[in-house]
Design an enzyme around this catalytic site. Structure first.
Site, PDB file in Angstrom:
ATOM      1  N   THR A 107      31.358  42.874  41.963  1.00  0.00           N
ATOM      2  CA  THR A 107      31.098  42.164  40.728  1.00  0.00           C
ATOM      3  C   THR A 107      29.999  42.752  39.767  1.00  0.00           C
ATOM      4  O   THR A 107      29.318  43.931  40.334  1.00  0.00           O
ATOM      5  CB  THR A 107      30.633  40.531  40.908  1.00  0.00           C
ATOM      6  OG1 THR A 107      29.565  40.605  41.630  1.00  0.00           O
ATOM      7  CG2 THR A 107      31.596  39.752  41.842  1.00  0.00           C
ATOM      8  N   ASP A 108      29.793  42.374  38.677  1.00  0.00           N
ATOM      9  CA  ASP A 108      28.772  42.983  37.825  1.00  0.00           C
ATOM     10  C   ASP A 108      28.180  41.927  37.010  1.00  0.00           C
ATOM     11  O   ASP A 108      28.517  40.551  37.186  1.00  0.00           O
ATOM     12  CB  ASP A 108      29.317  44.073  36.826  1.00  0.00           C
ATOM     13  CG  ASP A 108      30.229  43.713  35.810  1.00  0.00           C
ATOM     14  OD1 ASP A 108      30.276  42.510  35.401  1.00  0.00           O
ATOM     15  OD2 ASP A 108      31.222  44.295  35.408  1.00  0.00           O
ATOM     16  N   ALA A 109      27.034  42.444  36.283  1.00  0.00           N
ATOM     17  CA  ALA A 109      26.499  41.105  35.634  1.00  0.00           C
ATOM     18  C   ALA A 109      27.078  40.454  34.895  1.00  0.00           C
ATOM     19  O   ALA A 109      26.534  39.440  33.998  1.00  0.00           O
ATOM     20  CB  ALA A 109      24.990  41.954  34.780  1.00  0.00           C
ATOM     21  N   ALA A 110      28.269  40.624  34.470  1.00  0.00           N
ATOM     22  CA  ALA A 110      29.119  39.936  33.436  1.00  0.00           C
ATOM     23  C   ALA A 110      29.925  38.723  34.172  1.00  0.00           C
ATOM     24  O   ALA A 110      30.582  37.958  33.829  1.00  0.00           O
ATOM     25  CB  ALA A 110      30.233  40.650  32.713  1.00  0.00           C
ATOM     26  N   GLY A 111      29.486  38.623  35.561  1.00  0.00           N
ATOM     27  CA  GLY A 111      30.029  37.882  36.354  1.00  0.00           C
ATOM     28  C   GLY A 111      31.494  37.848  37.050  1.00  0.00           C
ATOM     29  O   GLY A 111      31.976  36.736  37.566  1.00  0.00           O
TER      30      GLY A 111
END
Lengths: 133, 133, 133, 133
Positions: free
Chosen positions: A17-21
């Protein structure tokens, strides 16, 4: 649509995953390649065996379309189907679905068999695995 | 604390983050290794050159401590310092700081020089790069 | 070909490679996205700022073509050019070259601006950055 | 040694390897974290559930020791054991073994439960999962 050549399941992990969820887009292609590796292993022709025979099968084209967000902990199934099969190359198509069968993403990879740095004919046993026509 | 042997800067990218909105922990060690690779290249002894001489220098130990959250787009400086230098092994210590110099994380890696599968003496030029004592 | 909107340089690191000795294909797309992030930051509109305004800009399509092997330690330049610019979406095209300017790979990403889960019009300042027509 | 709290299996994939032909070291810690996520999910308390309750459980320390090379296609088992259990923190220890039970690597992670940015007591159900003493 034709029956899949192979189905592979995985769970989306924090590292995907990344910080955009949601899934970091490039990780989808990594999961596509893992499905291809799982298919080869299940067929008794794991990827590392080709290397032992002096053959590399690099990805020369990859693409992905994202249809619905994939989130942490989601159970995902990848269906792998063979696409165009050439003299030295083959294409694999991947469909990613949730547990209800709803489409999440599509991807494709095109691979070329090479010996040293020259394209070579697909090994017959690899061709046989992929030739469902 | 001693002057760093090398300083390396990078920006935290989306692919470094996870759904918790901060750096995915294992990526810190990847950035530590990139600082080590940048140091070797800046010193005229890039990592790929050792391989050409039949020497592998795998990481046999790695560790990291996280002091303050690192977030998307953050500018980060890594300071690299040599630690214990053995006959076949060396340790590198990394300090990660923000642009104000505040500490964000610490990491260390221990590497062993090997020829084929046997530990060998550190190449003299690699030892020289690291021997600051 | 048009002048690039932005040029970004990086060195291929060990974590980018795989056991075939070249770049792991999905990492090329990660480097493409990093070039896009570097472009936004250089333009004063870093990716994290959009999130602060409640806007997500996920990748909905990605593709890559590999023209020449990329190996450990190689210095690579990415040229970023805007492609089709829609009401809610935009396309970016990337050309990867070695230090002599020889083409190594091509990639494209298509992004859609969304508020919550609905596509929204591109923010005017983001449109302006990309509208070179 | 105590019985593992959880055992998790995976196969080393091309994306886990590097140009040295073995696992890229930071990927071992990613597989450790995946084993922890698989354990939480199997226990009915998946990682994403804590976030829904406003709790983050970041890794504040990680370490790994590499005992034997891990190569493409290798089947690996991770055994997860709880370590020191504090008021707000816990430690997990991981042992990586091949199919014959031979040790390949060890790793540990230390996690701290936080609400917003403050350390909080471990949720009782998470403590219960880990408290085997």
């Amino acid at each position: 649509m034709s029956r899949p050549l192979y189905s592979h399941s995985f769970t989306l992990r924090l590292g995907d995953t990344d910080a955009a969820g949601v899934i970091y887009f490039a990780r989808l292609l990594e999961h596509a390649h893992e499905a291809y590796e799982a298919f080869l292993a299940a067929a008794g022709r794991p990827l590392q065996d080709w290397t032992g025979r002096g053959i590399q099968i690099p990805v020369v084209h990859a693409e992905a379309d994202f249809l619905s967000p994939m989130t942490l902990g989601q159970a995902i199934r990848v269906e792998l189907r063979p696409g165009a099969l050439g003299r030295s190359s083959f294409r694999l198509d991947y469909r990613f679905r949730d547990t209800a069968g709803e489409p999440l993403a599509r991807a494709s990879t095109v691979h070329v068999a090479m010996r040293a740095a020259a394209a070579v004919e697909l090994p017959p046993d690899l061709r046989e695995l992929l030739d469902t026509g």
